[in-house]
Design a protein around this motif. Structure first.
Motif, mmCIF file in Angstrom:
data_model
loop_
_atom_site.group_PDB
_atom_site.id
_atom_site.type_symbol
_atom_site.label_atom_id
_atom_site.label_comp_id
_atom_site.label_asym_id
_atom_site.label_seq_id
_atom_site.Cartn_x
_atom_site.Cartn_y
_atom_site.Cartn_z
ATOM 1 N N SER A 7 60.613 40.320 32.426
ATOM 2 C CA SER A 7 61.986 40.655 32.781
ATOM 3 C C SER A 7 62.073 42.146 33.038
ATOM 4 C CB SER A 7 62.965 40.247 31.668
ATOM 5 O OG SER A 7 62.664 40.927 30.465
ATOM 6 N N GLY A 8 63.193 42.568 33.604
ATOM 7 C CA GLY A 8 63.417 43.989 33.812
ATOM 8 C C GLY A 8 63.249 44.465 35.238
ATOM 9 N N GLY A 9 62.825 43.587 36.115
ATOM 10 C CA GLY A 9 62.677 43.982 37.506
ATOM 11 C C GLY A 9 64.025 44.168 38.174
ATOM 12 N N GLY A 10 63.991 44.696 39.394
ATOM 13 C CA GLY A 10 65.222 44.892 40.134
ATOM 14 C C GLY A 10 65.029 45.841 41.289
ATOM 15 N N LEU A 11 66.150 46.273 41.831
ATOM 16 C CA LEU A 11 66.151 47.221 42.945
ATOM 17 C C LEU A 11 66.432 48.616 42.406
ATOM 18 C CD1 LEU A 11 66.258 47.912 45.997
ATOM 19 C CD2 LEU A 11 68.701 47.321 45.923
ATOM 20 N N VAL A 12 65.614 49.567 42.788
ATOM 21 C CA VAL A 12 65.777 50.938 42.317
ATOM 22 C C VAL A 12 65.456 51.885 43.459
ATOM 23 C CG1 VAL A 12 63.412 51.064 41.449
ATOM 24 C CG2 VAL A 12 65.178 52.541 40.445
ATOM 25 N N GLN A 13 66.104 53.025 43.452
ATOM 26 C CA GLN A 13 65.845 54.032 44.490
ATOM 27 C C GLN A 13 64.545 54.774 44.199
ATOM 28 O OE1 GLN A 13 69.299 56.573 44.744
ATOM 29 N NE2 GLN A 13 70.389 55.122 46.038
ATOM 30 N N PRO A 14 63.923 55.314 45.231
ATOM 31 C CA PRO A 14 62.728 56.142 45.004
ATOM 32 C C PRO A 14 63.019 57.254 44.004
ATOM 33 C CG PRO A 14 62.975 55.673 47.331
ATOM 34 C CD PRO A 14 64.219 55.151 46.671
ATOM 35 N N GLY A 15 62.074 57.455 43.105
ATOM 36 C CA GLY A 15 62.262 58.440 42.050
ATOM 37 C C GLY A 15 62.887 57.878 40.791
ATOM 38 N N GLY A 16 63.366 56.646 40.869
ATOM 39 C CA GLY A 16 64.018 56.025 39.721
ATOM 40 C C GLY A 16 63.037 55.423 38.732
ATOM 41 N N SER A 17 63.606 54.775 37.715
ATOM 42 C CA SER A 17 62.805 54.199 36.635
ATOM 43 C C SER A 17 63.232 52.771 36.336
ATOM 44 C CB SER A 17 62.967 55.036 35.356
ATOM 45 O OG SER A 17 62.531 56.359 35.546
ATOM 46 N N LEU A 18 62.287 52.011 35.848
ATOM 47 C CA LEU A 18 62.545 50.669 35.346
ATOM 48 C C LEU A 18 61.622 50.432 34.154
ATOM 49 C CD1 LEU A 18 62.659 48.376 38.544
ATOM 50 C CD2 LEU A 18 64.568 48.884 37.012
ATOM 51 N N ARG A 19 62.060 49.551 33.253
ATOM 52 C CA ARG A 19 61.194 49.119 32.174
ATOM 53 C C ARG A 19 61.045 47.609 32.244
ATOM 54 N NH1 ARG A 19 61.792 49.454 25.595
ATOM 55 N NH2 ARG A 19 63.307 47.802 26.006
ATOM 56 N N LEU A 20 59.816 47.191 32.433
ATOM 57 C CA LEU A 20 59.515 45.764 32.443
ATOM 58 C C LEU A 20 59.135 45.312 31.035
ATOM 59 C CD1 LEU A 20 57.345 45.465 35.687
ATOM 60 C CD2 LEU A 20 59.835 45.440 35.443
ATOM 61 N N SER A 21 59.517 44.093 30.706
ATOM 62 C CA SER A 21 59.165 43.491 29.428
ATOM 63 C C SER A 21 58.356 42.229 29.664
ATOM 64 C CB SER A 21 60.429 43.139 28.628
ATOM 65 O OG SER A 21 61.205 44.275 28.356
ATOM 66 N N CYS A 22 57.440 41.981 28.778
ATOM 67 C CA CYS A 22 56.623 40.762 28.800
ATOM 68 C C CYS A 22 56.710 40.169 27.400
ATOM 69 C CB CYS A 22 55.198 41.095 29.186
ATOM 70 S SG CYS A 22 54.036 39.709 29.064
ATOM 71 N N ALA A 23 57.525 39.146 27.249
ATOM 72 C CA ALA A 23 57.752 38.529 25.945
ATOM 73 C C ALA A 23 56.918 37.267 25.814
ATOM 74 C CB ALA A 23 59.239 38.204 25.773
ATOM 75 N N ALA A 24 56.231 37.158 24.691
ATOM 76 C CA ALA A 24 55.364 36.010 24.452
ATOM 77 C C ALA A 24 55.984 35.064 23.439
ATOM 78 C CB ALA A 24 54.005 36.471 23.934
ATOM 79 N N SER A 25 55.731 33.788 23.631
ATOM 80 C CA SER A 25 56.107 32.783 22.638
ATOM 81 C C SER A 25 54.992 31.763 22.556
ATOM 82 C CB SER A 25 57.433 32.103 23.006
ATOM 83 O OG SER A 25 57.336 31.480 24.270
ATOM 84 N N GLY A 26 54.820 31.191 21.374
ATOM 85 C CA GLY A 26 53.790 30.179 21.189
ATOM 86 C C GLY A 26 52.430 30.746 20.807
ATOM 87 N N PHE A 27 52.280 32.050 20.802
ATOM 88 C CA PHE A 27 51.050 32.679 20.341
ATOM 89 C C PHE A 27 51.359 34.120 19.955
ATOM 90 C CE2 PHE A 27 49.735 35.459 23.929
ATOM 91 C CZ PHE A 27 50.643 35.044 24.892
ATOM 92 N N VAL A 28 50.445 34.716 19.207
ATOM 93 C CA VAL A 28 50.656 36.068 18.702
ATOM 94 C C VAL A 28 50.026 37.058 19.666
ATOM 95 C CG1 VAL A 28 50.262 37.652 16.796
ATOM 96 C CG2 VAL A 28 50.697 35.231 16.330
ATOM 97 N N LEU A 29 50.874 37.851 20.277
ATOM 98 C CA LEU A 29 50.425 38.793 21.306
ATOM 99 C C LEU A 29 49.488 39.859 20.736
ATOM 100 C CD1 LEU A 29 51.245 38.662 24.262
ATOM 101 C CD2 LEU A 29 52.957 40.422 23.814
ATOM 102 N N ASP A 30 49.631 40.123 19.458
ATOM 103 C CA ASP A 30 48.886 41.178 18.774
ATOM 104 C C ASP A 30 47.377 41.057 18.996
ATOM 105 O OD1 ASP A 30 48.818 42.250 15.281
ATOM 106 O OD2 ASP A 30 48.313 43.273 17.145
#
Length: 119
Positions: A7-30
C-alpha cells in the motif's frame, strides 16, 4: 493464509515523497529477506531494495535509488517500508514486495502498488 499486501502508492509530483508499506500475514516477516521490486511499462521487473532478516538486517539499494530510498522493517507490525524521496518520473512503475528465506529469491509476492511520478 500467507499474504503480502502493498500500500502507499499514488500520484506524486517530481521531487515528492511516498512511503510504501508491505504488510505480511500468515507468516513472520522477521525471518525473511524482503525485497522491493518495480516494473515499468514495457520493461522487465527490477530489484530496487532489499533488507535481510532481522538476524542480519543489512540493506541493499539499486544504484538508481541509492540516497533517495530507504528500506526499513517494523517487526512488531510485521511490515516492511520503503520510504521514497526526491522522486523522478523514471521511478514510475508498479512496485512489488517479495519475501524469501533466500535473498533475491522471493517465496511470496504481493499484488503490487502503482507509483506515478508526474507533474
Amino acid at each position: 493464509q500467507v499474504r503480502l499486501v502493498e500500500s502507499g502508492g499514488g500520484l506524486v509530483q517530481p521531487g515528492g515523497s511516498l512511503r510504501l508499506s508491505c504488510a505480511a500475514s500468515g507468516f513472520v516477516l522477521d525471518y525473511y529477506a524482503i525485497g522491493w521490486f518495480r516494473q515499468a511499462p514495457g520493461k522487465e521487473r527490477e530489484g530496487v531494495s532489499c533488507i535481510r532478516s532481522s538476524s542480519d538486517g543489512s540493506t541493499y539499494y539499486a544504484d538508481s535509488v541509492k540516497g533517495r530510498f530507504t528500506i526499513s522493517r517494523d517487526n512488531a507490525k510485521n511490515t516492511v517500508y520503503l520510504q521514497m524521496s526526491s522522486l523522478k518520473p523514471e521511478d514510475t512503475a508498479v512496485y512489488y514486495c517479495g519475501a524469501g528465506l533466500i535473498v533475491g529469491s522471493p517465496d511470496y509476492w504481493g499484488q503490487g502498488t502503482q507509483v506515478t511520478v508526474s507533474s
